[in-house]
Design an enzyme around this catalytic site. Structure first.
Site, PDB file in Angstrom:
ATOM      1  N   GLU A 171       0.703  -0.905  -0.156  1.00  0.00           N
ATOM      2  CA  GLU A 171       0.026  -0.221  -0.328  1.00  0.00           C
ATOM      3  C   GLU A 171       0.995   1.081  -0.271  1.00  0.00           C
ATOM      4  O   GLU A 171       0.908   2.124   0.878  1.00  0.00           O
ATOM      5  CB  GLU A 171      -1.023  -0.226   1.512  1.00  0.00           C
ATOM      6  N   GLU A 393      -5.015  -8.807   1.578  1.00  0.00           N
ATOM      7  CA  GLU A 393      -5.830  -8.058   2.038  1.00  0.00           C
ATOM      8  C   GLU A 393      -7.539  -7.848   2.341  1.00  0.00           C
ATOM      9  O   GLU A 393      -7.603  -7.441   1.586  1.00  0.00           O
ATOM     10  CB  GLU A 393      -5.069  -6.562   2.926  1.00  0.00           C
TER      11      GLU A 393
HETATM   12  C1  GBH Z   1      -4.165  -2.076   5.335  1.00  0.00           C
HETATM   13  O1  GBH Z   1      -4.818  -0.148   5.486  1.00  0.00           O
HETATM   14  C2  GBH Z   1      -3.010  -2.409   6.538  1.00  0.00           C
HETATM   15  O2  GBH Z   1      -2.352  -2.975   5.029  1.00  0.00           O
HETATM   16  C3  GBH Z   1      -2.526  -2.788   7.204  1.00  0.00           C
HETATM   17  O3  GBH Z   1      -1.782  -2.931   8.167  1.00  0.00           O
HETATM   18  C4  GBH Z   1      -4.055  -2.356   7.930  1.00  0.00           C
HETATM   19  O4  GBH Z   1      -4.271  -3.035   9.229  1.00  0.00           O
HETATM   20  C5  GBH Z   1      -4.892  -2.804   7.357  1.00  0.00           C
HETATM   21  O5  GBH Z   1      -5.581  -2.121   6.041  1.00  0.00           O
HETATM   22  C6  GBH Z   1      -6.354  -2.586   8.533  1.00  0.00           C
HETATM   23  O6  GBH Z   1      -7.311  -0.827   8.392  1.00  0.00           O
HETATM   24  O7  GBH Z   1     -12.512   7.022   3.565  1.00  0.00           O
HETATM   25  O8  GBH Z   1     -12.841   6.296   5.310  1.00  0.00           O
HETATM   26  O9  GBH Z   1     -13.738   5.057   3.644  1.00  0.00           O
HETATM   27  C7  GBH Z   1      -6.071  -0.289   5.303  1.00  0.00           C
HETATM   28  C8  GBH Z   1      -5.834   1.468   4.186  1.00  0.00           C
HETATM   29  C9  GBH Z   1      -8.054   1.335   4.155  1.00  0.00           C
HETATM   30  C10 GBH Z   1      -7.008   2.928   3.118  1.00  0.00           C
HETATM   31  C11 GBH Z   1      -9.757   2.215   3.901  1.00  0.00           C
HETATM   32  C12 GBH Z   1      -7.933   3.971   2.468  1.00  0.00           C
HETATM   33  C13 GBH Z   1     -10.220   4.675   3.353  1.00  0.00           C
HETATM   34  C14 GBH Z   1     -10.973   5.052   4.552  1.00  0.00           C
HETATM   35  N1  GBH Z   1      -7.414   1.593   4.051  1.00  0.00           N
HETATM   36  N2  GBH Z   1      -8.948   3.238   3.663  1.00  0.00           N
HETATM   37  S1  GBH Z   1     -12.633   5.958   3.622  1.00  0.00           S
END
Ligand code: GBH
Length: 499
Positions: A171, A393
Site C-alpha cells: 500500500e 488483504e
Molecule cells: C491496511 O490498510 C493495512 O495494510 C493494514 O496494515 C491495516 O492494519 C489494515 O488495512 C486495516 O486498517 O476513506 O474512510 O473510506 C488499509 C488502508 C483502508 C486505506 C481504507 C483507505 C479508506 C477509508 N485503507 N481506507 S475511508
C-alpha cells in the site's frame, strides 16, 4: 446491504491459496531487541496525541518471541500460506548496514513455516522505514528508493533459497499520502508535494527492487500490493460528481496502477497535480524501471466510496464515524477531512455516507465493490500482461464480545468475510484470474494510529497475557481453507447485513 442472492456452498478453483496476513510493526514487539533500531513508527508513537491511548509497538503481540506458537496456530487454521513483512529497521537498523541477528529472526520464521507446510509470502515493506533514513529525507528523497533496492537484495541473499514469493511494498498510497500529506501516519508530515514525491519514489524503489530480484532469481514470483477503492459518483447524472469520482479513482488507484502496469502516469492525473511540481520529480527512465514486469498484483480491499463534488448535507452523516484512516472521529466531510485530507488535490472531492452498515473503523461494508474491482483490474491492467491477482488483504474490525468461557462468537466478522469471498468468486466467474485470498488479519494487532483499540483478528489477542484465542470466524475460516469452499450460509445468521 441486501443478503447475497446465493448463500449456498461455493467451491473455489483447485489450487486456490488460503492465507492470513500480518505486518512486522503490528505484531512483532521486541522493538529494541536483536539490534533493531527505531523505524518511523517507533518515533511517531512518541509524538503526544499521534496514536490513540499513547499505544506503541514495543510489545505488540510479542510475535518476535512467540512465532513458533503463532505458526502452530496457522497450522490449526489449515492455512496454505502466510503473508508477513520483514522489518527494515531490524535487518538494517541504520538503513544501510546489515544486521545478521535481524535476518536470523526471519530465517527461523521461514523455517518454521516451511516445516508446517505453510508457504511464506514475504512483503519487504509495510510502512516501517528506518528512522535513520527518514532523517536523510525519507521517501520524498530519491535516494531512499535506492536504499530500498539494496535492502531487498540483502533480504533475498539470506532468504531467497526458501522464500519464493516476494512483495515489494504494501500500500504505497498509505505510505505516501497518510505519511506525508495528511500526517495521520508516520512520519506525520503534511504536504501535498511531499506526498507526491514519496509516491513516485516508493514506486521507483519497487521497480529497482523488482529489477534486482529478477536478475538474481528469475524463477521467483515478484509483485506489489496496492490498496484500492471503488469510486462511485453520488449522482451519476451530475458531471461534477462524475468528475470528482474520476479524480478520486486517479489519486487512489490509477496513480499506482498506470505507472506499474502501463508504464505511464494517467494524463488527467498529471494535469490535476501539475501545479504541485510533480513533473520535476519524475526523471527520464523512471517509468521503464517502475513498469518492470511483475508476476502478481496484490489487491487490498476494504471498502469503496460514494464521491461528490459537494459536501454531504449534515443529516445522514452520523456523528462519530471514523474518517479516512486516522485517529479521527469526525464525519468524512468534517473539519479534519477538510484540513487533513490525504489527497494532494482535495478540492471538490467529498466522500458521502450511503447509510450502508459500517465496521468498527467506520468503513462501509460493500462486498460487491470487490467483484467490480477485480474484474476491472483483470480487464484493464493485469489480464493483458498475464499478471495474476491475489486478494492480499480483506477483513473487518469489530469489537470482540468475550463470553464467560472466554470464547468470541464474531458472527459479524464471519459474515463480512463470507460476503467478500462470495464477491471474489463472482469475479472469478466473470473471468478474473484471482488465485488466492488472505484474511486481514491472523490476529488482533497494532492498528496504526488507532493503536490496540481496533480488532481485526481471526484470533483474539489478550494484551495482558498474550493469550491467543481462535474466534468463531477463525474456526469457520479453517473449515473454508480445508474444504476449498464456503459452506452454505443460513440467511438468518446475524451479520453486517442485519445490522
Ligand atoms: C491496511 O490498510 C493495512 O495494510 C493494514 O496494515 C491495516 O492494519 C489494515 O488495512 C486495516 O486498517 O476513506 O474512510 O473510506 C488499509 C488502508 C483502508 C486505506 C481504507 C483507505 C479508506 C477509508 N485503507 N481506507 S475511508
Amino acid at each position: 446491504l441486501p443478503a447475497p442472492a446465493d448463500t449456498g456452498r461455493v467451491a473455489f478453483p483447485d489450487g486456490f491459496l488460503w492465507g492470513t496476513a500480518t505486518a512486522a510493526f503490528q505484531i512483532e514487539g521486541a522493538s529494541s531487541e536483536g539490534g533493531r533500531q527505531d523505524s518511523i513508527w517507533d518515533a511517531f508513537c512518541r509524538i503526544p496525541g499521534a496514536v490513540r491511548n499513547g499505544d506503541d509497538g514495543t510489545v505488540a503481540c510479542d510475535h518476535y518471541h512467540r512465532y513458533r506458537e503463532d505458526v502452530a496456530l496457522m497450522k490449526r487454521l489449515n492455512l496454505d500460506t502466510y503473508r508477513f513483512s520483514t522489518s527494515w529497521a531490524r535487518i538494517m537498523p541504520d538503513g544501510k548496514t546489515v544486521n545478521a541477528e535481524g535476518l536470523d529472526f526471519y530465517s527461523r520464521l521461514v523455517d518454521e513455516l516451511l516445516a508446517a507446510d505453510v508457504l511464506p509470502w514475504l512483503t519487504l515493506y509495510h510502512w516501517d522505514l528506518p528512522q535513520a533514513l527518514e532523517e536523510l529525507g525519507g521517501w520524498p528523497s530519491r535516494d531512499t528508493a535506492y536504499r530500498f533496492a539494496d535492502y531487498a537484495v540483502a533480504v533475498h541473499e539470506a532468504l531467497g533459497d526458501r522464500v519464493r514469493v516476494w512483495t515489494t511494498l504494501n500500500e504505497p498510497w498509505c505510505s505516501a499520502f497518510l505519511g506525508y500529506t495528511s500526517g495521520a501516519h508516520a512520519p506525520g508530515k503534511k504536504s501535498p508535494e511531499l506526498g507526491l514525491a514519496a509516491a513516485h519514489h516508493l514506486m521507483l524503489g519497487h521497480g529497482l527492487a523488482v529489477e534486482a530480484l529478477r536478475e538474481r532469481d528469475p524463477e521467483a514470483s515478484l509483485g506489489i500490493t496496492l490498496n484500492f477503492t471503488v469510486s462511485d459518483p453520488v449522482d451519476p447524472s451530475d458531471p461534477a460528481d462524475v468528475d470528482a469520482a474520476r479524480r478520486d479513482d486517479g489519486m487512489f488507484n490509477r496513480i499506482f496502477l498506470d505507472p506499474i502496469l502501463r508504464g505511464a502516469y494517467p494524463q488527467d492525473l498529471l494535469d490535476d497535480v501539475a501545479h504541485l511540481g510533480f513533473a520535476d520529480v519524475v526523471r527520464a527512465g523512471d517509468l521503464e524501471t517502475i513498469s518492470t514486469p511483475i508476476d502478481v498484483l496484490g489487491v487490498n480491499y476494504y471498502n469503496g466510496g460514494a464521491v461528490s463534488a459537494r459536501p454531504q448535507q449534515a443529516q445522514g452523516t452520523p456523528e462519530g464515524t471514523a474518517g479516512p484512516d486516522g485517529a479521527r472521529e469526525t464525519p468524512t466531510d468534517g473539519p479534519v477531512w477538510e484540513t487533513g485530507s490525504p489527497n494532494p488535490v482535495p478540492d471538490g472531492i467529498h466522500h458521502h455516507s450511503r447509510g450502508l452498515p459500517t465496521t468498527d473503523m467506520g468503513w462501509e461494508v460493500q462486498p460487491e465493490g470487490l467483484t467490480r474491482l477485480l474484474v476491472r483490474l483483470q480487464q484493464d491492467y493485469t489480464g493483458p500482461r498475464g499478471t495474476a491477482l491475489f486478494v492480499t488483504e480483506n477483513g473487518a474490525a469489530y469489537p470482540d464480545v468475550v463470553q464467560p468461557d472466554g470464547s468470541v462468537d464474531d458472527q459479524d466478522r464471519l459474515a463480512f468475510i463470507d460476503a467478500h469471498l462470495r464477491a471474489l468468486k463472482a469475479a472469478i466467474d466473470a473471468g478474473a484470474d484471482v488465485r488466492g485470498y488472505f484474511a486481514w488479519s491472523l490476529m488482533d494487532n497494532f492498528e496504526w494510529a488507532l493503536g490496540y483499540s481496533k480488532r481485526f483478528g481471526l484470533v483474539r489477542v489478550d494484551y495482558e497475557t498474550q493469550e491467543r484465542t481462535v474466534k468463531a470466524s477463525g474456526r469457520w475460516y479453517a473449515q473454508v481453507a480445508r474444504d476449498n469452499a464456503l459452506p452454505a450460509r443460513t440467511v438468518d445468521t446475524p451479520g453486517p447485513a442485519d445490522k
